[in-house]
Scaffold this motif. Structure first.
Motif, PDB file in Angstrom:
ATOM      1  N   SER A  52       0.857  -1.180   0.000  1.00  9.19           N
ATOM      2  CA  SER A  52       0.000   0.000   0.000  1.00  9.19           C
ATOM      3  C   SER A  52       0.895   1.232   0.000  1.00  9.19           C
ATOM      4  O   SER A  52       2.001   1.198   0.548  1.00  9.19           O
ATOM      5  CB  SER A  52      -0.915  -0.003   1.232  1.00  9.19           C
ATOM      6  N   ALA A  53       0.427   2.301  -0.595  1.00  5.44           N
ATOM      7  CA  ALA A  53       1.264   3.486  -0.754  1.00  5.44           C
ATOM      8  C   ALA A  53       1.322   4.316   0.521  1.00  5.44           C
ATOM      9  O   ALA A  53       0.329   4.442   1.246  1.00  5.44           O
ATOM     10  CB  ALA A  53       0.731   4.346  -1.896  1.00  5.44           C
ATOM     11  N   CYS A  54       2.495   4.886   0.784  1.00  7.86           N
ATOM     12  CA  CYS A  54       2.645   5.837   1.884  1.00  7.86           C
ATOM     13  C   CYS A  54       1.791   7.072   1.605  1.00  7.86           C
ATOM     14  O   CYS A  54       1.487   7.396   0.451  1.00  7.86           O
ATOM     15  CB  CYS A  54       4.103   6.234   2.063  1.00  7.86           C
ATOM     16  N   VAL A  55       1.416   7.756   2.670  1.00 11.50           N
ATOM     17  CA  VAL A  55       0.520   8.908   2.560  1.00 11.50           C
ATOM     18  C   VAL A  55       1.090  10.081   3.358  1.00 11.50           C
ATOM     19  O   VAL A  55       2.047   9.927   4.120  1.00 11.50           O
ATOM     20  CB  VAL A  55      -0.890   8.563   3.085  1.00 11.50           C
ATOM     21  N   ALA A  56       0.483  11.235   3.179  1.00 12.66           N
ATOM     22  CA  ALA A  56       0.866  12.423   3.943  1.00 12.66           C
ATOM     23  C   ALA A  56      -0.163  12.667   5.039  1.00 12.66           C
ATOM     24  O   ALA A  56      -1.364  12.428   4.855  1.00 12.66           O
ATOM     25  CB  ALA A  56       0.952  13.640   3.031  1.00 12.66           C
ATOM     26  N   ALA A  57       0.326  13.130   6.174  1.00 18.39           N
ATOM     27  CA  ALA A  57      -0.551  13.527   7.278  1.00 18.39           C
ATOM     28  C   ALA A  57      -0.289  15.000   7.575  1.00 18.39           C
ATOM     29  O   ALA A  57       0.864  15.419   7.708  1.00 18.39           O
ATOM     30  CB  ALA A  57      -0.271  12.672   8.512  1.00 18.39           C
ATOM     31  N   LEU A  58      -1.351  15.792   7.661  1.00 13.82           N
ATOM     32  CA  LEU A  58      -1.229  17.211   7.954  1.00 13.82           C
ATOM     33  C   LEU A  58      -2.470  17.663   8.706  1.00 13.82           C
ATOM     34  O   LEU A  58      -3.511  16.984   8.681  1.00 13.82           O
ATOM     35  CB  LEU A  58      -1.028  18.029   6.688  1.00 13.82           C
ATOM     36  N   ARG A  59      -2.349  18.757   9.409  1.00 12.50           N
ATOM     37  CA  ARG A  59      -3.514  19.246  10.139  1.00 12.50           C
ATOM     38  C   ARG A  59      -4.653  19.552   9.164  1.00 12.50           C
ATOM     39  O   ARG A  59      -4.439  20.025   8.049  1.00 12.50           O
ATOM     40  CB  ARG A  59      -3.154  20.508  10.932  1.00 12.50           C
ATOM     41  N   ALA A  60      -5.869  19.291   9.621  1.00 13.05           N
ATOM     42  CA  ALA A  60      -7.031  19.498   8.757  1.00 13.05           C
ATOM     43  C   ALA A  60      -7.196  20.963   8.355  1.00 13.05           C
ATOM     44  O   ALA A  60      -7.767  21.251   7.293  1.00 13.05           O
ATOM     45  CB  ALA A  60      -8.287  18.994   9.466  1.00 13.05           C
ATOM     46  N   ASP A  61      -6.689  21.883   9.189  1.00 11.12           N
ATOM     47  CA  ASP A  61      -6.817  23.297   8.844  1.00 11.12           C
ATOM     48  C   ASP A  61      -5.608  23.835   8.089  1.00 11.12           C
ATOM     49  O   ASP A  61      -5.512  25.035   7.828  1.00 11.12           O
ATOM     50  CB  ASP A  61      -7.061  24.138  10.102  1.00 11.12           C
ATOM     51  N   ASP A  62      -4.684  22.961   7.715  1.00 12.73           N
ATOM     52  CA  ASP A  62      -3.522  23.369   6.916  1.00 12.73           C
ATOM     53  C   ASP A  62      -4.006  23.692   5.495  1.00 12.73           C
ATOM     54  O   ASP A  62      -4.783  22.925   4.910  1.00 12.73           O
ATOM     55  CB  ASP A  62      -2.501  22.223   6.884  1.00 12.73           C
ATOM     56  N   PRO A  63      -3.571  24.790   4.917  1.00 11.45           N
ATOM     57  CA  PRO A  63      -3.991  25.111   3.537  1.00 11.45           C
ATOM     58  C   PRO A  63      -3.696  23.990   2.542  1.00 11.45           C
ATOM     59  O   PRO A  63      -4.426  23.843   1.546  1.00 11.45           O
ATOM     60  CB  PRO A  63      -3.186  26.370   3.210  1.00 11.45           C
ATOM     61  N   LEU A  64      -2.649  23.193   2.788  1.00  8.74           N
ATOM     62  CA  LEU A  64      -2.322  22.114   1.861  1.00  8.74           C
ATOM     63  C   LEU A  64      -3.351  20.976   1.901  1.00  8.74           C
ATOM     64  O   LEU A  64      -3.370  20.136   1.004  1.00  8.74           O
ATOM     65  CB  LEU A  64      -0.935  21.558   2.175  1.00  8.74           C
ATOM     66  N   ALA A  65      -4.198  20.951   2.944  1.00 11.48           N
ATOM     67  CA  ALA A  65      -5.196  19.885   3.041  1.00 11.48           C
ATOM     68  C   ALA A  65      -6.258  19.996   1.959  1.00 11.48           C
ATOM     69  O   ALA A  65      -7.047  19.062   1.758  1.00 11.48           O
ATOM     70  CB  ALA A  65      -5.845  19.907   4.425  1.00 11.48           C
ATOM     71  N   ARG A  66      -6.306  21.133   1.242  1.00 10.29           N
ATOM     72  CA  ARG A  66      -7.283  21.265   0.157  1.00 10.29           C
ATOM     73  C   ARG A  66      -6.966  20.356  -1.023  1.00 10.29           C
ATOM     74  O   ARG A  66      -7.817  20.103  -1.879  1.00 10.29           O
ATOM     75  CB  ARG A  66      -7.348  22.716  -0.320  1.00 10.29           C
ATOM     76  N   HIS A  67      -5.713  19.889  -1.114  1.00 11.42           N
ATOM     77  CA  HIS A  67      -5.332  19.003  -2.214  1.00 11.42           C
ATOM     78  C   HIS A  67      -5.949  17.622  -2.013  1.00 11.42           C
ATOM     79  O   HIS A  67      -5.884  17.051  -0.923  1.00 11.42           O
ATOM     80  CB  HIS A  67      -3.802  18.847  -2.266  1.00 11.42           C
ATOM     81  N   ASP A  68      -6.531  17.074  -3.063  1.00 13.61           N
ATOM     82  CA  ASP A  68      -6.977  15.679  -3.010  1.00 13.61           C
ATOM     83  C   ASP A  68      -5.784  14.736  -3.033  1.00 13.61           C
ATOM     84  O   ASP A  68      -5.827  13.660  -2.441  1.00 13.61           O
ATOM     85  CB  ASP A  68      -7.903  15.372  -4.190  1.00 13.61           C
ATOM     86  N   ARG A  69      -4.737  15.146  -3.748  1.00 18.18           N
ATOM     87  CA  ARG A  69      -3.472  14.401  -3.790  1.00 18.18           C
ATOM     88  C   ARG A  69      -2.362  15.420  -3.576  1.00 18.18           C
ATOM     89  O   ARG A  69      -2.194  16.330  -4.392  1.00 18.18           O
ATOM     90  CB  ARG A  69      -3.296  13.662  -5.111  1.00 18.18           C
ATOM     91  N   LEU A  70      -1.647  15.274  -2.481  1.00 21.89           N
ATOM     92  CA  LEU A  70      -0.677  16.297  -2.094  1.00 21.89           C
ATOM     93  C   LEU A  70       0.591  16.207  -2.926  1.00 21.89           C
ATOM     94  O   LEU A  70       1.242  15.158  -2.956  1.00 21.89           O
ATOM     95  CB  LEU A  70      -0.314  16.140  -0.611  1.00 21.89           C
TER      96      LEU A  70
END
Length: 325
Positions: free
Chosen positions: A163-181
């Motif tokens: 399974s692929a590694c993923v990114a974890a970031l705060r939900a209120d981080d502006p980068l969380a708007r990306h569907d794929r970071l």
């Protein structure tokens, strides 16, 4: 060297005082002191530094305890098992797994098959990846669940999951708007990453370097769960294995796929030429089912592909412009 000496030694290490060790073992303080002195005479070096009523383990004492503790734990299990045999109870189901898989995957598998309700005693222990194979080979566990490498003479690899590694970031981080970071978006941010350079960390560093990410700083940890809590506290962005990310979701933490191919491989092993109890065989299949339900891109690889997978993990990586410190 007698068992009661080792028990007194371990009790003093664990409780931090001779008086508390005496209460734990239901012995007098002088008796505990005498047993420790006898053991020190036997081994030929001091196990504790004494400062009035206080005792502090010496470096040699700490090193000895690392071997004494698992031996005493094994003896405790033998005593417990002897009582279970006398009461006609079946043998416990013994599982050993890395911390990520013990917390993120094994409980889901047990619940999925209702094995916890059907089995009187289940023993689940988390250890570093390198110790999973040892626990299975030594007979301390029926089943081992760990990241690769798993292959070893004397063990059977039942299946390999990817399974692929993923990114974890705060939900209120502006980068969380990306569907794929995009990893490149992490440039200039603090990165929370794994500490062990010989497993996933090497490939995480390489992927970030290819994306030309220069972190503002690093926080290194030996646990994916630690990484998630650090992210939730607003201390950085993490790229980590997916089992903990999806298996132990935290509020205020967003999990996103990334635009880099960093596969995470894990699998299940047992000892070769040892018949597994039916409940263990059921759990092996249940672990694959739980991983399939939990991980969006889970792929089951045949155990015969172990060498090929290892080559993809530890073979030469393409050159990157720079690497993280």
């Amino acid at each position: 060297m007698e068992l009661r000496q080792l028990e007194a030694f371990a009790a003093v290490i664990t409780t931090g005082s001779v008086t508390a060790a005496g209460r734990l073992l239901e012995r007098s303080q002088p008796a505990i002191t005498r047993l420790i002195q006898e053991l020190e005479t036997e081994v030929g070096y001091p196990l504790f530094a004494r400062n009035g009523p206080r005792v502090t383990p010496t470096e040699q004492g700490i090193l000895l305890y690392e071997d004494v503790e698992p031996m005493l734990a094994g003896l405790h299990q033998i005593r417990k098992r002897a009582g279970e045999i006398g009461r006609g109870q079946s043998r416990p189901l013994r599982i050993v797994a890395t911390s990520a898989l013990a917390a993120g995957l094994v409980p889901a598998a047990l619940a999925h098959t209702r094995l916890a309700a059907a089995t009187q005693t289940i023993q689940l222990r988390s250890v570093p990846p390198e110790q999973v194979v040892h626990a299975v080979l030594s007979g301390a566990a029926d089943i081992g669940v760990a990241s690769l490498p798993l292959e070893h003479r004397g063990v059977v690899v039942h299946w390999i999951g990817q399974s692929a590694c993923v990114a974890a970031l705060r939900a209120d981080d502006p980068l969380a708007r990306h569907d794929r970071l995009p990893l490149s978006a992490c440039d200039g941010r603090r990165i929370v990453t794994m500490q062990n350079p010989y497993r996933l960390r090497r490939r995480l560093d390489h992927a970030l370097a290819l994306a030309e990410v220069t972190p503002a700083g690093l926080i290194e940890t030996n646990s994916s769960m630690n990484a998630l809590t650090l992210v939730r506290a607003g201390l950085g962005i993490s790229v980590l294995e997916p089992v903990t990310a999806y298996g132990l979701p935290l509020s205020d933490v967003a999990i996103r796929p990334i635009d880099a191919d960093i596969p995470y491989f894990f699998g299940v092993i047992s000892r070769d030429a040892v018949a597994l109890p039916p409940v263990a065989a059921t759990l092996i299949d249940a672990l694959a089912d739980a991983a399939r339900a939990m991980l969006p891109d889970f792929a089951l690889r045949a155990s015969a592909e172990h060498a090929q997978v290892l080559q993809s993990l530890y073979g030469d990586l393409p050159a990157a412009k720079e690497s993280l410190p």
